[in-house]
Design an enzyme around this catalytic site. Sequence first.
Site, short mmCIF file in Angstrom:
data_model
loop_
_atom_site.label_atom_id
_atom_site.label_comp_id
_atom_site.label_asym_id
_atom_site.label_seq_id
_atom_site.Cartn_x
_atom_site.Cartn_y
_atom_site.Cartn_z
N GLU A 151 -3.15 10.01 4.13
CA GLU A 151 -3.12 8.76 3.38
C GLU A 151 -3.47 7.55 4.23
O GLU A 151 -4.18 6.64 3.77
CB GLU A 151 -1.73 8.58 2.77
CG GLU A 151 -1.58 7.40 1.84
CD GLU A 151 -0.20 7.35 1.20
OE1 GLU A 151 0.22 6.24 0.81
OE2 GLU A 151 0.46 8.42 1.10
N SER A 163 5.05 7.47 2.99
CA SER A 163 3.99 8.48 3.06
C SER A 163 2.77 7.93 3.77
O SER A 163 2.00 8.67 4.38
CB SER A 163 3.62 8.96 1.66
OG SER A 163 3.19 7.89 0.83
N HIS A 203 0.82 -1.21 0.00
CA HIS A 203 0.00 0.00 0.00
C HIS A 203 0.86 1.27 0.00
O HIS A 203 0.45 2.29 -0.56
CB HIS A 203 -0.94 0.00 1.21
CG HIS A 203 -2.13 -0.88 1.03
ND1 HIS A 203 -3.43 -0.45 1.25
CD2 HIS A 203 -2.25 -2.17 0.62
CE1 HIS A 203 -4.28 -1.43 1.01
NE2 HIS A 203 -3.59 -2.49 0.62
N ASP A 204 2.02 1.21 0.64
CA ASP A 204 2.90 2.37 0.63
C ASP A 204 3.56 2.55 -0.73
O ASP A 204 3.51 3.63 -1.33
CB ASP A 204 3.97 2.24 1.72
CG ASP A 204 4.90 3.44 1.76
OD1 ASP A 204 4.40 4.58 1.79
OD2 ASP A 204 6.13 3.25 1.76
N PRO A 254 -5.91 -1.31 -5.75
CA PRO A 254 -6.98 -2.25 -6.10
C PRO A 254 -7.75 -2.68 -4.86
O PRO A 254 -7.17 -2.94 -3.81
CB PRO A 254 -6.22 -3.43 -6.72
CG PRO A 254 -4.90 -2.88 -7.13
CD PRO A 254 -4.58 -1.79 -6.15
N HIS A 265 -1.29 -13.34 -0.80
CA HIS A 265 -2.49 -13.78 -0.09
C HIS A 265 -2.38 -15.23 0.36
O HIS A 265 -3.32 -15.78 0.93
CB HIS A 265 -3.73 -13.59 -0.97
CG HIS A 265 -4.07 -12.15 -1.20
ND1 HIS A 265 -4.99 -11.74 -2.14
CD2 HIS A 265 -3.59 -11.01 -0.63
CE1 HIS A 265 -5.07 -10.42 -2.13
NE2 HIS A 265 -4.23 -9.95 -1.22
N ASP A 270 8.01 5.47 0.06
CA ASP A 270 8.48 6.70 0.71
C ASP A 270 7.92 6.89 2.12
O ASP A 270 8.06 7.96 2.70
CB ASP A 270 8.12 7.92 -0.14
CG ASP A 270 6.61 8.04 -0.39
OD1 ASP A 270 5.85 7.20 0.14
OD2 ASP A 270 6.21 8.97 -1.12
N GLY A 322 5.39 5.62 -4.73
CA GLY A 322 6.63 4.93 -4.45
C GLY A 322 6.83 4.61 -2.98
O GLY A 322 6.02 4.96 -2.12
N ASN A 374 -6.73 1.85 3.33
CA ASN A 374 -5.68 1.73 4.36
C ASN A 374 -6.23 1.62 5.78
O ASN A 374 -5.45 1.43 6.72
CB ASN A 374 -4.74 2.94 4.29
CG ASN A 374 -3.99 3.02 2.98
OD1 ASN A 374 -3.74 1.98 2.35
ND2 ASN A 374 -3.63 4.21 2.56
N ILE A 398 1.63 3.83 -3.96
CA ILE A 398 1.23 5.24 -4.04
C ILE A 398 2.46 6.13 -3.95
O ILE A 398 3.07 6.26 -2.88
CB ILE A 398 0.22 5.60 -2.93
CG1 ILE A 398 -1.00 4.69 -2.99
CG2 ILE A 398 -0.19 7.06 -3.04
CD1 ILE A 398 -1.76 4.74 -4.32
N ASP A 435 3.70 -21.51 -0.59
CA ASP A 435 3.72 -22.62 -1.54
C ASP A 435 2.69 -22.34 -2.64
O ASP A 435 2.37 -21.18 -2.90
CB ASP A 435 3.46 -23.95 -0.84
CG ASP A 435 2.20 -23.93 0.02
OD1 ASP A 435 1.25 -23.20 -0.35
OD2 ASP A 435 2.15 -24.64 1.03
#
Length: 383
Positions: A125, A110, A100-101, A199, A229, A108, A106, A131, A104, A308
């Site tokens: 953010e 944020s 997630h960081d 997404p 996941h 950084d 890159g 988030n 958005i 796996d």
Amino acid sequence: MAVPIKFYWFSFLLLLLLLLFIVFRPFDSNSSAVNSSSPIFIDAHFALRRLLEVPEQHILHYDFYRYSCPNAESVVFQFMQNTVTVDNRAAAQLLRLMFHDCFIQGCDASLLLDDSNGNPSHSIERNAFPNQSLKGLEIIDSIKQALETECPSVVSCSDIISLATRDAVILSGGPFFPILTGRRDSQMSYFDEANQEIPGPDSNITEMLNMFSQKGFNEKETVSLLGAHNIGKIGCEFIQSRFSNFKGSGEPDPTIPEDFLLELKRICNPNASPSPSPSRLRNLIESASGLPFHQSLAPFIFSGSGFDSHYYKGLLMGRGLLYVDQQLMADPRTAKLVEVFASDDGSTFRREFSKSMLMMSNLVYLTGSQGEVRTRCSLPNSF
């Protein structure tokens, strides 16, 4: 004697191919493959940067803190070792946090920042809708505190996220991927971008591939990154609409197999016992083929047990927990890749996941005089 120009081009191409092979060859913590401490890796990194003529002040480095904070990476690793020992959710939490960081603007940090300066009308953010359910922020804060004691104002929060995530993955049985360092932290957060560019659990295949493509990821890289996941827990709120009111229809998602639908409804029953026995946790929804879809108490569902191929095998059976997961079977390009990733013991997934995580960690970053090194990850230094 003059050397033909064709010879120079041929030599250049051979060198470039060699460097690409070294940098992007399979990485695995259980193999003898080249790792980031290898002189070959270091030389290849800098040689490739020279070939591409990227200014030195705008690149990341291997062991960036070797002089300014020699124990930085050891501090991160030791903290993650202690954390993973008592909490096996840490790798999944940090993978999602890093994704997630980095997705958005890159990598950084944020996402960690509260730059509102007490202004309630300024949206940050970390409060964007995608988030709000993130976990693991306290892990980064704790590592930062330790490093501020070790070497004040030296190690960036953005580097901590990348290093801690890599170490958590390895300590949880996942594959190794190299992390270069030298990032600096953003001085602002990106609320609107986070709402628009990450997404969601209900994204369809077209939306998902488009979002990943805008960040430079192809179909294979997208399929491998979603393989994260494999581990962790998924809240029932993220899948509730799939079996109760899919797309506002008032009906379940028609792509869910009937037996799996019944299992999901039972697991996410709001009247379920809050403290099921360990045996119930192990056996709630073992699939007919023995795939390890270990379930937990409502409102959480374990997505899997390790790095796996069970995630991809589950998709072939229609047993993807999130709609966005099962959508990988809705496009011939990604469906074919799912079949490939499901065809072995996870070796293919681990190899491609390593390369994709390396790519993600280097999407965009701040270096040199850009940004700052925050002393507290949640606050800009000017606060």
